[in-house]
Design a protein around this motif. Structure first.
Motif, short mmCIF file in Angstrom:
data_model
loop_
_atom_site.label_atom_id
_atom_site.label_comp_id
_atom_site.label_asym_id
_atom_site.label_seq_id
_atom_site.Cartn_x
_atom_site.Cartn_y
_atom_site.Cartn_z
N UNK A 72 0.83 -1.21 0.00
CA UNK A 72 0.00 0.00 0.00
C UNK A 72 0.86 1.25 0.00
N UNK A 73 1.98 1.16 0.73
CA UNK A 73 2.89 2.29 0.79
C UNK A 73 3.43 2.65 -0.60
N UNK A 74 3.62 1.61 -1.43
CA UNK A 74 4.17 1.85 -2.76
C UNK A 74 3.13 2.30 -3.76
N UNK A 75 1.93 1.75 -3.64
CA UNK A 75 0.95 1.99 -4.71
C UNK A 75 -0.28 2.77 -4.26
N UNK A 76 -0.46 2.90 -2.97
CA UNK A 76 -1.64 3.58 -2.42
C UNK A 76 -2.95 2.96 -2.90
N UNK A 77 -2.92 1.70 -3.11
CA UNK A 77 -4.17 1.02 -3.47
C UNK A 77 -4.21 -0.32 -2.76
N UNK A 78 -5.37 -0.66 -2.27
CA UNK A 78 -5.51 -1.98 -1.65
C UNK A 78 -6.51 -2.83 -2.43
N UNK A 79 -6.97 -2.30 -3.55
CA UNK A 79 -7.97 -3.03 -4.33
C UNK A 79 -7.32 -4.20 -5.04
N UNK A 113 1.41 -0.78 -14.27
CA UNK A 113 1.58 0.17 -15.36
C UNK A 113 1.85 1.56 -14.81
N UNK A 114 1.20 1.84 -13.69
CA UNK A 114 1.32 3.19 -13.13
C UNK A 114 2.69 3.39 -12.47
N UNK A 134 -0.55 -8.03 -16.18
CA UNK A 134 -0.10 -6.91 -15.37
C UNK A 134 -1.28 -6.01 -15.03
N UNK A 135 -1.38 -5.68 -13.76
CA UNK A 135 -2.51 -4.85 -13.34
C UNK A 135 -2.22 -3.38 -13.56
N UNK A 136 -3.22 -2.55 -13.20
CA UNK A 136 -3.10 -1.11 -13.39
C UNK A 136 -1.91 -0.52 -12.65
#
Lengths: 497, 517
Positions: free
Chosen positions: B355-362, B445-446, B440-442
């Motif tokens: 989460x720290x790296x991507x700010x997403x938990x989805x 790519x981001x 590969x998820x979003x």
């Protein structure tokens, strides 16, 4: 009627207080209405309180030593000084002392008629000190009136503010009704028992209560009268408006010292009565319902308040309910010591916590018209960490979280009620204190967890800020020492009964 | 004095953190909690696993007028939980190293106070003392969730606080009742849990209103909310999702265990008849919790919420094992508590790392992470194996023992509980598949050049992974310490007693002797 000059020594603290109270006013009169320096007046008043406290202690110690008993009676047993009196008057002196400093800090009171404020507060204190030592219904009534009259004036003293006038009128009318009911009840009790001395009434109480319809009527009316004074539901409706309308330091006095005094008067009314062997338990049910309703209504209503002072007012109503549980144990339980001790301990803990929270309100009041909403505390943890931590500790203590003194206060009251078998009342008490957690935690949430700018802390309110911090420290330290305090209260009270 | 110093050392560290400048708060807390952990290993030297007696006892009167005393000790039941607490706290501090950036001092003070309160509640043998620590642990957790939490933190923290208060205040009333029962039956006011064991509480079958029955439910409510057991679990997902990584780790790792520990210490020994009568209900709720938690976890889109519901499912096993009241079930429950503490703590940490790296938990945002972050993927897979009870990991031992015990006690429940194992494997592996493999998820790519786990994270993770295997391969080392105490509980469930072992005395005084320590 035999009158002994040495009996005057017993009431010397009251004379001393009165003398201290008139100094600032007299000086003002001789100076063509020019106020004394407020700080000097404050010092006079504090000096008066300290002197009164010292005199109480020395008189008590002296008399107890001479007589070898743990209580003194004076003026044909109209006045008694025992453990309850000493504890009660000490709580009152300390709390009023704190509130005097709040009076000095509050703009509303310092800049206008400060010497009158001092005079009235100290005279109300005389009334309270007399209430806690009264052993006679008539003396109780007169001293309650002395206290109330001073308060009516204190509330009305701010002439410009509409809310204050409304509050004064409301308090005057409803307080008057309460006093009238109380006096009416006392009259009936006198008619039934033939005396107004509490001990003599108490010896006859259970028997008369069952046989004499007038006495029964009188007892119920007196209870209702006292219920007005300590704001039990359904006789509480004046409390929130009056607490909101009065100047905050005055509210502080009303919520703490006045309540302590009225509770002790109520306690004394029941203390000697042997109601626990009544055959009918309708009376007990009536009293239990008063306590239960007070706790429920006080706590539920407090949830809905956005105004910090009103929230405190309802919380104070709710706390009356907890303390009243102890009164019920003292009057209807077989072990009245447990009730009395837990009541005194509860009043002590409640007074410390409440004075602290009202001091916090004073810290934010820039002018007489300031309304402090709970949301105005936003960001306090960043601007003034000490105040935020102090208020949080006080609120945790009010909510009854260990190891603060508020927890132990509740713990002792609940153990007294459970010991005496008032199970459902305890259950209601427990449930309602869960409700209270919600509104006591909300200011904590606002202070620590919400961003934004709230009210500025008034830098000049040095005393109020210190009182917040002091009482927060007191709440924790006394909480850890509560066992010693409880035993101290217990020994000083049980040995004198 | 060993146990007292274990409780109060963190409070000493609080002072250190408070006076130090705030940039030093993290290192000071980390070093002091590691030292505290090492200090707590002294317990191994002084603790004797060959007896069920209460050891390292300290007792001195506190609220004399109500028989309350400062009475602490350790036995096989609480031994590992104390070590678990001291072990997890430095891990938590290290794991929140980079996530906590505001009010750093306050966070570490909260963690330290929380540690003291948790250790206190595990060693307290006086019920009021236990209650004080039990409640005290709420306050720091309340701040941890409320200040450093996510979007909806205020709702979550209030819910958590009030839910827990409801149970524990009623328990307080129950405790006070029992104190006065001691006066009636034993002739002396006492709040010691050892004296509560000796009370004979009336139990009338067929009516709800008998004292033992009511007290049983009052105590159960307090602990069931804390665990949380099936119908009272709703605060847990909220609290977990909103809490910061460190907060979730403590909450899942240790605080939930305070509930199951309460069952083990208070409910099972104190109310034997009521336990016997209501065992089907509680085993049933345990099984419902297992299956319900697993099913709800399956449909979660948020990784943290999935882990939170998996907690509900795992704690269901613990409840199931406790109420079997046989040695396998109880030992398995205790082992499962430790295993869950470690594996769920690790899972929460790993979710925090990503989460720290991507700010997403989805879950839907991810995919193909194994290629981008290979080390992270290996760690995650190991922890997942532990969570779904693959043999050789610690999760297996606990669940196997519990199922074994349940089979002996009530085979039907075991049949349903096994379903939970399958479902657990399903949702965890489904998540692993979605997140680490496939397209590969979003987020990839981001953030194409996401760094893999750094040295700090690896060092934090390492002890957890070592323990996962150690506990899985050599469970006997761990079970040995609690064996005697559990045997004592199983063999004497009607008349449960714990003896006191004072220092260096071979003769064990019966608690009834009321020796002063």
């Amino acid at each position: 009627m035999n009158f002994n000059l040495s009996e005057l020594i017993v009431v010397a603290p009251l004379f001393w207080l009165f003398i201290a109270s008139i100094v600032p006013m007299t000086v003002k009169a001789f100076r063509d209405g020019q106020e004394m320096n407020p700080f000097t007046s404050l010092m006079y008043a504090t000096f008066g309180l300290v002197g009164a406290a010292a005199l109480t202690l020395s008189a008590v110690k002296g008399f107890w030593k001479i007589s070898g008993l743990n209580f003194v009676e004076a003026f044909s047993r109209a006045i008694v000084i025992d453990g309850i009196t000493v504890w009660g008057s000490y709580i009152i002196f300390v709390v009023v002392g704190f509130c005097l400093f709040l009076l000095y800090d509050s703009k509303e009171t310092r800049d206008k008629l400060f010497s009158e404020h001092i005079f009235l507060v100290l005279n109300a204190t005389i009334g309270m000190a007399l209430v806690v030592m009264s052993n006679n219904l008539i003396v109780t009534f007169i001293s309650i009136e002395l206290m109330s009259l001073s308060l009516y004036l204190l509330i009305a003293l701010n002439k410009e503010r509409l809310l204050s006038k409304e509050a004064a009128l409301k308090y005057f009318v409803l307080g008057g009704v309460g006093s009238a009911i109380l006096l009416y009840g006392i009259a009936f009790i006198y008619g039934g028992a033939g005396t107004t001395n509490l001990q003599e009434v108490g010896e006859l109480a259970a028997q008369l209560f069952e046989n004499n319809v007038f006495f029964r009527f009188g007892t119920i009316l007196t209870c209702v009268g006292f219920a007005f004074k300590i704001s039990l539901v359904p006789f509480h409706s004046w409390a929130p408006d009056v607490y909101q309308g009065a100047a905050t330091p005055v509210t502080g006095i009303m919520a703490t010292a006045v309540k302590v005094a009225s509770f002790i008067a109520f306690l004394r009314f029941f203390l000697y009565a042997d109601f626990y062997d009544l055959n009918s338990d309708q009376f007990v049910w009536f009293m239990q319902w008063l306590a239960a309703l007070t706790m429920i209504v006080g706590n539920v209503a407090a949830i809905m308040q956005d105004n910090f002072k009103r929230m405190l007012a309802y919380s104070s109503v709710a706390h009356s309910g907890y303390a009243f549980m102890a009164v019920i144990v003292a009057s209807f339980g077989t072990d009245s010591d447990a009730g009395v001790t837990s009541l005194m301990f509860y009043l002590l803990s409640y007074s410390i916590m409440t004075v602290g929270t009202f001091a916090l309100v004073v810290v934010f009041e820039k002018s007489a018209d300031t309304v402090l909403l709970t949301t105005d505390l936003k960001g306090l943890s960043k601007r003034s960490p000490a105040l935020a931590l102090g208020l949080s500790l006080l609120l945790f203590s009010l909510a009854g979280l260990p190891p603060s003194i508020g927890f132990f206060g509740k713990f002792y009251v609940f153990s007294a009620t459970i010991e005496q078998g008032f199970y459902w009342l305890t259950f209601v008490g427990v449930l309602s204190s869960i409700i209270s957690v919600y509104y006591y935690l909300r200011p904590v949430v606002v202070m620590y967890m919400m961003d934004g700018e709230g009210f500025e802390v008034r830098k000049e309110a040095f005393f109020s800020r210190s009182i917040v911090v002091l009482s927060a420290i007191g709440v924790c330290v006394l909480g850890l020492l509560s066992s010693r305090i409880f035993r101290f209260v217990q020994s000083s009270i049980t040995e004198s009964l | 004095m060993l146990l007292s110093s274990l409780i109060f050392l963190p409070l000493l560290f609080v002072v250190l953190v408070a006076i130090a400048p705030s940039w030093l708060a993290k290192p000071i807390t980390l070093v002091s909690t590691i030292m505290h952990f090492l200090f707590s290993l002294m317990l191994f030297k002084h603790f004797d696993p060959n007896t069920a007696a209460l050891q390292l006892v300290e007792k001195s009167p506190w609220l004399k007028e109500l028989g309350v005393s400062y009475f602490i000790g350790v036995d096989g039941i609480s031994f590992w939980l104390i070590i678990l607490t001291t072990f997890l706290t430095p891990v938590v501090v290290a794991a929140s190293w980079s996530t906590i950036n505001k009010q750093v001092k306050a966070f570490h003070i909260s963690v330290l106070v929380l540690e003291a309160a948790m250790i206190g509640s595990f060693v307290a043998f006086d019920t009021i003392l236990f209650y004080v620590f039990f409640e005290l642990s709420l306050i720091p957790m309340y701040f941890i969730v409320g200040i450093w939490g996510g979007e909806n933190r205020i709702y979550a923290t209030m819910k958590f606080f009030i839910y827990t208060m409801v149970g524990s205040l009623l328990m307080l009333a129950g405790i006070i009742y029992l104190i006065f029962q001691c006066d009636v039956q034993l002739g002396e006011l006492s709040a010691s849990v050892l004296d509560f064991y000796r009370l004979d509480l009336t139990f009338v079958g067929g009516t709800f209103m008998s004292p033992q029955n009511i007290l049983f439910f009052v105590f159960c409510l307090a602990f069931a909310i804390k665990v949380p057991m099936f119908p009272f679990h709703t605060w847990l997902p909220d609290a977990h999702v909103q809490a910061p990584t460190g907060g979730s780790m403590i909450l899942a790792g240790v605080m939930l265990k305070m509930g199951t520990y309460g069952f083990l210490r208070f409910v099972l020994p104190m109310f034997p008849e009521a336990v016997a009568v209501w065992t089907p209900l509680f085993m049933g709720l345990g099984v419902v919790g297992i299956i319900y938690g697993a099913l709800v976890a399956m449909v979660q889109v948020d990784m943290k919420k999935l882990v939170a519901y998996s907690s509900v499912s795992h704690m269901g096993y613990v409840i199931l094992g406790l109420f079997t009241m046989n040695l396998y079930g109880l030992q398995g429950s205790l082992f499962q508590m430790l295993a869950h503490g470690i594996s769920t703590g690790a899972l929460f940490m790993l979710v925090g790392v990503i989460y720290e790296r991507t700010h997403s938990r989805k879950i839907a945002d991810y995919g193909g992470l194994a290629k981008a972050l290979p080390i992270y993927a290996i760690c995650f897979l190991i922890v997942t194996f532990s969570s779904i009870a693959v043999p050789m990991t610690n999760g297996f031992v606990g669940e196997f023992l519990i199922l074994f015990g349940t089979w002996q006690a009530a085979p039907v429940y075991a049949g349903f509980a096994v379903l939970g194992v399958i479902l657990g494997a399903a949702y965890m592996l489904w998540m692993v598949k979605k997140v680490f493999f496939g397209e590969d998820g979003e987020v990839i790519k981001k953030y194409p050049s996401m760094p893999d786990m750094n040295l700090r994270e690896l060092l934090t993770m390492a002890p957890l992974i070592v323990l996962i295997f150690w506990m899985g391969l050599f469970p006997g080392v761990f079970l040995k310490y609690s064996n005697k105490s559990m045997e004592n509980l199983v063999q004497n469930k009607e008349e449960y007693r714990i003896k006191l072992q004072s220092f260096r005395t071979t003769e064990l005084p019966e608690i009834g002797d009321r020796r002063e320590f």
